[in-house]
Design a protein around this motif. Structure first.
Motif, PDB file in Angstrom:
ATOM      1  N   THR A  30     -31.107 -45.908  44.885  1.00  0.00           N
ATOM      2  CA  THR A  30     -31.659 -45.461  45.991  1.00  0.00           C
ATOM      3  C   THR A  30     -30.922 -44.388  46.701  1.00  0.00           C
ATOM      4  OG1 THR A  30     -30.271 -46.615  47.786  1.00  0.00           O
ATOM      5  CG2 THR A  30     -32.471 -47.902  46.738  1.00  0.00           C
ATOM      6  N   PRO A  31     -31.213 -43.560  47.801  1.00  0.00           N
ATOM      7  CA  PRO A  31     -30.684 -42.436  48.248  1.00  0.00           C
ATOM      8  C   PRO A  31     -29.174 -42.938  48.667  1.00  0.00           C
ATOM      9  CG  PRO A  31     -32.779 -42.130  49.279  1.00  0.00           C
ATOM     10  CD  PRO A  31     -32.617 -43.599  48.481  1.00  0.00           C
ATOM     11  N   VAL A  32     -28.916 -43.957  49.074  1.00  0.00           N
ATOM     12  CA  VAL A  32     -27.477 -44.346  49.433  1.00  0.00           C
ATOM     13  C   VAL A  32     -26.751 -45.439  48.643  1.00  0.00           C
ATOM     14  CG1 VAL A  32     -27.875 -43.478  51.866  1.00  0.00           C
ATOM     15  CG2 VAL A  32     -28.615 -45.713  51.327  1.00  0.00           C
ATOM     16  N   ALA A  33     -27.588 -46.060  47.926  1.00  0.00           N
ATOM     17  CA  ALA A  33     -27.036 -47.378  47.364  1.00  0.00           C
ATOM     18  C   ALA A  33     -27.475 -47.452  45.973  1.00  0.00           C
ATOM     19  CB  ALA A  33     -27.490 -48.662  48.338  1.00  0.00           C
ATOM     20  N   ILE A  34     -26.504 -48.677  45.153  1.00  0.00           N
ATOM     21  CA  ILE A  34     -27.087 -48.746  43.988  1.00  0.00           C
ATOM     22  C   ILE A  34     -27.145 -50.403  43.783  1.00  0.00           C
ATOM     23  CG2 ILE A  34     -26.129 -49.208  41.565  1.00  0.00           C
ATOM     24  CD1 ILE A  34     -24.728 -46.454  41.810  1.00  0.00           C
ATOM     25  N   LEU A  50     -23.354 -46.159  47.861  1.00  0.00           N
ATOM     26  CA  LEU A  50     -22.623 -44.925  47.070  1.00  0.00           C
ATOM     27  C   LEU A  50     -21.371 -44.512  47.570  1.00  0.00           C
ATOM     28  CD1 LEU A  50     -26.045 -42.926  46.102  1.00  0.00           C
ATOM     29  CD2 LEU A  50     -24.554 -43.980  44.598  1.00  0.00           C
ATOM     30  N   SER A  51     -21.329 -44.336  48.769  1.00  0.00           N
ATOM     31  CA  SER A  51     -19.968 -43.885  49.414  1.00  0.00           C
ATOM     32  C   SER A  51     -18.589 -44.664  49.116  1.00  0.00           C
ATOM     33  CB  SER A  51     -19.995 -43.748  50.913  1.00  0.00           C
ATOM     34  OG  SER A  51     -20.090 -44.853  51.536  1.00  0.00           O
ATOM     35  N   PHE A  96     -25.846 -38.149  42.373  1.00  0.00           N
ATOM     36  CA  PHE A  96     -26.280 -38.651  43.572  1.00  0.00           C
ATOM     37  C   PHE A  96     -24.979 -39.112  44.384  1.00  0.00           C
ATOM     38  CE2 PHE A  96     -30.640 -38.385  42.023  1.00  0.00           C
ATOM     39  CZ  PHE A  96     -31.372 -38.312  43.355  1.00  0.00           C
ATOM     40  N   TRP A  97     -23.956 -39.810  43.310  1.00  0.00           N
ATOM     41  CA  TRP A  97     -22.812 -39.989  44.220  1.00  0.00           C
ATOM     42  C   TRP A  97     -22.002 -38.986  44.655  1.00  0.00           C
ATOM     43  CZ3 TRP A  97     -17.775 -39.975  41.001  1.00  0.00           C
ATOM     44  CH2 TRP A  97     -16.618 -40.565  41.884  1.00  0.00           C
ATOM     45  N   ARG A  98     -21.808 -37.960  43.833  1.00  0.00           N
ATOM     46  CA  ARG A  98     -21.219 -36.666  44.369  1.00  0.00           C
ATOM     47  C   ARG A  98     -21.840 -36.128  45.605  1.00  0.00           C
ATOM     48  NH1 ARG A  98     -17.312 -34.769  40.949  1.00  0.00           N
ATOM     49  NH2 ARG A  98     -17.292 -35.517  38.876  1.00  0.00           N
ATOM     50  N   GLU A  99     -23.343 -36.167  45.606  1.00  0.00           N
ATOM     51  CA  GLU A  99     -23.873 -35.337  46.912  1.00  0.00           C
ATOM     52  C   GLU A  99     -23.864 -36.251  48.077  1.00  0.00           C
ATOM     53  OE1 GLU A  99     -25.448 -32.448  46.924  1.00  0.00           O
ATOM     54  OE2 GLU A  99     -24.749 -31.925  45.110  1.00  0.00           O
ATOM     55  N   GLN A 100     -23.818 -37.632  47.768  1.00  0.00           N
ATOM     56  CA  GLN A 100     -23.540 -38.463  48.750  1.00  0.00           C
ATOM     57  C   GLN A 100     -21.977 -38.320  49.443  1.00  0.00           C
ATOM     58  OE1 GLN A 100     -25.673 -40.573  50.351  1.00  0.00           O
ATOM     59  NE2 GLN A 100     -24.203 -41.372  51.879  1.00  0.00           N
ATOM     60  N   LEU A 101     -20.954 -38.276  48.789  1.00  0.00           N
ATOM     61  CA  LEU A 101     -19.715 -38.081  49.195  1.00  0.00           C
ATOM     62  C   LEU A 101     -19.761 -36.755  50.083  1.00  0.00           C
ATOM     63  CD1 LEU A 101     -17.547 -39.021  46.189  1.00  0.00           C
ATOM     64  CD2 LEU A 101     -17.980 -40.389  48.410  1.00  0.00           C
ATOM     65  N   LEU A 102     -20.329 -35.563  49.605  1.00  0.00           N
ATOM     66  CA  LEU A 102     -20.226 -34.427  50.224  1.00  0.00           C
ATOM     67  C   LEU A 102     -21.224 -34.586  51.514  1.00  0.00           C
ATOM     68  CD1 LEU A 102     -20.983 -31.756  47.439  1.00  0.00           C
ATOM     69  CD2 LEU A 102     -18.803 -32.164  48.504  1.00  0.00           C
ATOM     70  N   SER A 103     -22.259 -35.016  51.603  1.00  0.00           N
ATOM     71  CA  SER A 103     -23.108 -35.355  52.761  1.00  0.00           C
ATOM     72  C   SER A 103     -22.393 -36.301  53.732  1.00  0.00           C
ATOM     73  CB  SER A 103     -24.365 -36.007  52.438  1.00  0.00           C
ATOM     74  OG  SER A 103     -24.261 -37.239  51.947  1.00  0.00           O
ATOM     75  N   SER A 104     -21.521 -37.141  53.394  1.00  0.00           N
ATOM     76  CA  SER A 104     -20.819 -38.100  54.179  1.00  0.00           C
ATOM     77  C   SER A 104     -19.991 -37.426  54.896  1.00  0.00           C
ATOM     78  CB  SER A 104     -20.242 -39.135  53.275  1.00  0.00           C
ATOM     79  OG  SER A 104     -21.150 -40.004  52.520  1.00  0.00           O
ATOM     80  N   LEU A 281     -34.639 -33.694  39.238  1.00  0.00           N
ATOM     81  CA  LEU A 281     -34.304 -34.576  40.311  1.00  0.00           C
ATOM     82  C   LEU A 281     -32.966 -34.026  41.063  1.00  0.00           C
ATOM     83  CD1 LEU A 281     -34.623 -37.746  40.834  1.00  0.00           C
ATOM     84  CD2 LEU A 281     -33.035 -38.218  39.192  1.00  0.00           C
ATOM     85  N   SER A 282     -32.982 -34.486  42.221  1.00  0.00           N
ATOM     86  CA  SER A 282     -31.758 -33.700  43.060  1.00  0.00           C
ATOM     87  C   SER A 282     -31.823 -34.563  44.463  1.00  0.00           C
ATOM     88  CB  SER A 282     -31.956 -32.461  43.310  1.00  0.00           C
ATOM     89  OG  SER A 282     -30.591 -31.703  44.002  1.00  0.00           O
ATOM     90  N   ALA A 283     -30.752 -34.764  44.748  1.00  0.00           N
ATOM     91  CA  ALA A 283     -30.366 -35.320  46.426  1.00  0.00           C
ATOM     92  C   ALA A 283     -30.780 -34.349  47.367  1.00  0.00           C
ATOM     93  CB  ALA A 283     -29.124 -35.749  46.392  1.00  0.00           C
ATOM     94  N   LYS A 284     -31.007 -33.026  46.820  1.00  0.00           N
ATOM     95  CA  LYS A 284     -31.116 -32.253  47.972  1.00  0.00           C
ATOM     96  C   LYS A 284     -32.616 -31.488  47.495  1.00  0.00           C
ATOM     97  CE  LYS A 284     -26.504 -30.508  48.900  1.00  0.00           C
ATOM     98  NZ  LYS A 284     -25.600 -29.232  48.802  1.00  0.00           N
ATOM     99  N   MET A 285     -33.380 -31.891  46.853  1.00  0.00           N
ATOM    100  CA  MET A 285     -34.678 -31.830  46.764  1.00  0.00           C
ATOM    101  C   MET A 285     -35.454 -31.551  48.096  1.00  0.00           C
ATOM    102  SD  MET A 285     -36.323 -30.476  44.318  1.00  0.00           S
ATOM    103  CE  MET A 285     -35.804 -31.109  42.653  1.00  0.00           C
ATOM    104  N   PRO A 286     -35.569 -32.443  48.915  1.00  0.00           N
ATOM    105  CA  PRO A 286     -36.496 -32.494  50.004  1.00  0.00           C
ATOM    106  C   PRO A 286     -36.136 -30.958  50.646  1.00  0.00           C
ATOM    107  CG  PRO A 286     -35.276 -34.500  50.040  1.00  0.00           C
ATOM    108  CD  PRO A 286     -34.556 -33.727  48.897  1.00  0.00           C
TER     109      PRO A 286
END
Length: 419
Positions: A30-34, A50-51, A96-104, A281-286
């Motif tokens: 999911t966007p934030v979890a596994i 993910l964080s 998605f893990w890396r993008e989640q860390l950056l967004s966090s 597929l991308s975490a920043k696709m929106p």
């Protein structure tokens, strides 16, 4: 964005350390979890944010082959028998893990800024509006350049029709006509005037947005990281080393399907050979979807899993915009009358004092807002002028096309008489 959206899921096996056995099931992202769900019992055996992940690795041993390990809070989770392949799952999870860390990290910075004043919030909203207007202006500018190219092509057609008219006049005239030599020389003199410039604007056009993506081409196992770049004239897919894999011009794109808020597919159809299609597929696709929806409004299609994303994005905008203007009204009131609390209430509670501080903006923030509003006004005026120019260009194109059609019909009738 809904955090429960399932981005992807893969059939695999999970090593349950308590029972010392492998359990078959599905690994979901999911966007934030596994999470991992067992097939037989339907029990969720693994579910973490993910964080909280420290490391994702591809490992193997004498007993475990082609496995994926995820280190989460000193607990190592083993996954094997991953389908379609271990590399495909690894690339998507790592992205998605890396993008989640950056967004966090960005969220932490935003949270710290939120405790200052609401002026920062309004500044951020106006900055976002400015960026969107700049993106729209780029697309509009490129559209204007296309109109200019059409006008140049129509002018060339009119010149060619003049040459054809002189040639037909020469053919229709009797052999004793004294000015025949001048008529035949006319085409030779006008041919060098051919405009061989449909200038290559690709190198001069600006980038609207560039995001990291996971690229899937043809088979699900052929997955690799790369980048998606959106231009005013189309989109470009490149690998991690910025080597272009494929570039789609706007006219080449036949359809764009939005499978989820994080996954799209772009296709170009061909007759007699396979279509060119890429799944991204991308975490920043929106962020990219909003631009694609503006550029390819007639070619983009939202599938069932993405319809909720469209509704969630469009419906709250009314309330959101209302809240912005309500906030702006209160903030501007705080600038005009900094000594009076918002709402006119008097209280001694510390919470209310803190609220009053947050609902005021400083003079520096007011200056920053003023500068952004000036830029927005300038962009709006430039956009209006460009739209008026394009309206005139469209009228001129319509007139030129009608005139060229009449001339072509006229010349065709003359040619038929000669034959």
């Amino acid at each position: 964005m809904n955090e429960d959206i399932r981005i992807h899921s893969w059939p695999c096996s999970y090593y349950l350390d308590t029972n010392k056995q492998w359990v078959s099931g599905r690994l979901s992202l999911t966007p934030v979890a596994i999470k991992f769900t067992a097939d037989k019992t339907g029990e969720v055996l693994v579910n973490f944010h993910l964080s909280s992940i420290s490391e994702i690795k591809k490992e193997s041993s004498n007993l475990i082959f082609s496995s994926l390990t995820i280190l989460e809070k000193n607990t190592k989770h083993w996954f094997s028998s991953l389908q379609p392949s271990r590399n495909a799952v690894f690339n998507i999870l790592e992205h998605f893990w890396r993008e989640q860390l950056l967004s966090s990290e960005g969220t932490g910075a935003e949270a710290a800024a939120l405790h200052t004043t609401k002026g920062k919030e309004l500044t951020g909203l106006l900055t976002g509006s400015q960026k969107r207007l700049e993106d729209t202006a780029k697309v509009l500018h490129y559209q204007g350049e296309q109109f200019d190219n059409i006008m140049r092509g129509l002018n060339k057609i009119e010149g060619d029709m003049d040459v054809a008219d002189r040639l037909l006049t020469e053919l229709e005239s009797p052999s004793w006509w004294p000015f025949s030599s001048k008529l035949w020389k006319a085409p030779l003199e006008t041919k060098p005037k051919e405009t061989a410039t449909v200038s290559d604007l690709k190198n001069q056009e600006g980038i609207i947005i560039r995001i990291p993506v996971i690229i899937t081409h043809r088979t699900d196992s052929n997955v690799k990281p790369g980048k998606l770049t959106l231009f005013a004239s189309g989109l470009e897919i490149s690998d991690c080393n910025s080597q272009v894999i494929h570039r789609f011009e706007s006219k080449d794109v036949d359809d764009i399907k939005v499978h989820t808020p994080y996954e799209i597919s772009v296709r170009q159809r061909f007759i007699g050979k396979p279509d060119t299609s890429y799944r991204l597929l991308s975490a920043k696709m929106p962020e990219a979807i909003s631009v694609l929806e503006m550029q390819f409004s007639k070619k983009i299609q939202f599938l069932e899993d993405a319809l909720g994303f469209v509704g969630a994005r469009k419906s709250p905008q009314v309330d959101f915009g209302t809240s912005i203007w309500q906030a702006a009204t209160g903030l501007l009131g705080g600038v005009v009358q900094p000594s009076s609390p918002v709402g006119g209430r008097e209280g001694t509670d510390s919470d209310q004092v803190q609220l009053q501080k947050h609902e005021k903006i400083s003079q520096e923030e007011a200056k920053e807002l003023k500068q952004i509003l000036k830029k927005l006004k300038s962009l709006a005026l430039e956009t209006e002028a460009e739209l008026e120019r394009q309206d005139e260009a469209l009228d001129s194109i319509t007139t030129s096309v009608d005139r060229a059609t009449l001339n072509i019909d006229k010349q065709n009738r003359r040619i038929k008489k000669l034959t």
